[in-house]
Enzyme design. Structure first.
Site, short mmCIF file in Angstrom:
data_model
loop_
_atom_site.label_atom_id
_atom_site.label_comp_id
_atom_site.label_asym_id
_atom_site.label_seq_id
_atom_site.Cartn_x
_atom_site.Cartn_y
_atom_site.Cartn_z
N LYS A 77 -0.31 4.74 4.66
CA LYS A 77 -1.12 3.76 5.41
C LYS A 77 -0.51 3.51 6.79
O LYS A 77 0.70 3.31 6.89
CB LYS A 77 -1.26 2.46 4.62
CG LYS A 77 -2.23 1.49 5.25
CD LYS A 77 -2.69 0.42 4.28
CE LYS A 77 -3.62 -0.58 4.94
NZ LYS A 77 -4.88 0.02 5.39
N HIS A 130 0.85 -1.20 0.00
CA HIS A 130 0.00 0.00 0.00
C HIS A 130 0.88 1.25 0.00
O HIS A 130 2.07 1.18 0.30
CB HIS A 130 -0.92 0.02 1.23
CG HIS A 130 -2.11 -0.88 1.10
ND1 HIS A 130 -2.05 -2.21 1.41
CD2 HIS A 130 -3.37 -0.65 0.67
CE1 HIS A 130 -3.25 -2.77 1.19
NE2 HIS A 130 -4.06 -1.83 0.73
#
Ligand code: NAD
Length: 265
Positions: free
Chosen positions: A158, A154
């Site tokens: 995040k 990600h």
């Protein structure tokens, strides 16, 4: 079918407005925002990045539920709990994508499911839900000689790891193997770890750049490897899944459903 969007000026709310306005066979019934939102004068079409449609966000959720066949909710747990009660009051189907719901928050959704169709899924992507089902099936078929590793990547912002979706894939693999994920999972490896323990489910987390969400489940045995991969490049996949769920609610009997039900998996 008339679809309403609560929280319509949020990141997902705007994507939902755009998806509803661009989907054949459905009409936008309106949207709501919090009374303190600075966007109450904005046209819903413009919020969606499209031409004006002559509607602005309202603050009366009850009126929206009364006017629509289905309401889609990607807001906050507290708002979703209140919306579940309105769904019952007005006999309106409800599609919930809000995450971070506690077991207590789920109770009003279950109660609403006794009166109206409710679809609740922490990940509305059609592809990810298919990957859950495939992971369970492949884990059940391949057996313990195949080691299972789940790799996810990600964007750099995040804050939690592994992702909720990676953990969902772990649960699917564990269900396929008929084991408990908590007992079987290896979340981190560092230093002299010793050889891999048979039957464990490993996780590896990568972070960087602007990656929306990549997930791969690897089944690795002596001499062969099976890999299942999903790559998200745009949040529109969640909105498309939610609108698909909303259309699926038409004529459906009351119940609390998952995306698995919507997709017939
Ligand atoms: P966001 O903060 O950008 O949007 C939420 C919006 O809801 C805001 O505009 C807020 O003002 C509005 N809101 C809050 N309470 C309200 C109320 N009582 N009435 C009307 N509007 C209200 O957040 P986001 O990124 O759009 O995410 C929203 C939720 O959806 C989060 O829980 C997120 O994790 C979840 N999400 C789920 C999926 C999925 O596939 N299920 C995908 C992406 C995000």
């Amino acid at each position: 079918m008339k679809i309403g969007i609560v929280g319509c000026a949020g990141r997902m709310g705007r994507m939902l407005l755009k998806t509803v306005l661009e989907t054949d066979g459905v009409t936008l019934g309106g949207g709501t925002e919090r009374p303190d939102s600075t966007l109450l004068d904005s046209d819903l079409g413009v919020l969606a990045g499209l031409n004006p449609v002559g509607l602005t966000p309202g603050t009366d959720a009850a009126a929206l539920f009364a006017a629509c066949d289905v309401v889609i909710d990607f807001t906050s747990p507290a708002a979703t709990v209140a919306h579940a009660r309105l769904a019952v009051e007005h006999g309106t189907a409800l599609v919930v994508g809000t995450t971070g719901m506690t077991a207590e928050d789920i109770v009003p959704l279950e109660q609403a499911g006794a009166t109206v169709p409710v679809v609740h899924a922490p990940n509305m992507s059609v592809g990810v839900n298919l990957l859950f089902a495939l992971t369970e099936q492949v884990a059940a078929t391949l057996g313990e000689e195949f080691d299972i590793e789940i790799v996810e990547m990600h964007h750099r912002h995040k804050v939690d790891a592994p992702s909720g979706t990676a953990l969902g894939l772990g649960r699917a693999a564990a269900a396929g193997r008929d084991v408990d994920l908590e007992a079987a999972s290896v979340r981190v490896r560092d230093g002299v770890t010793g050889p891999r323990e048979t039957g464990t489910i490993g996780f590896a987390t990568l972070r960087g750049g602007d990656v929306v969400g990549d997930h791969t489940v690897i089944f690795a045995a002596e001499g062969e490897r099976v890999e299942l991969t999903h790559k998200a490049s745009n949040r529109s996949i969640f909105a498309r899944g939610a609108v698909r769920a909303a259309k699926w609610c038409e004529g459906r009997k009351p119940g609390l459903y998952a995306m698995r039900d919507v997709l017939g998996l």
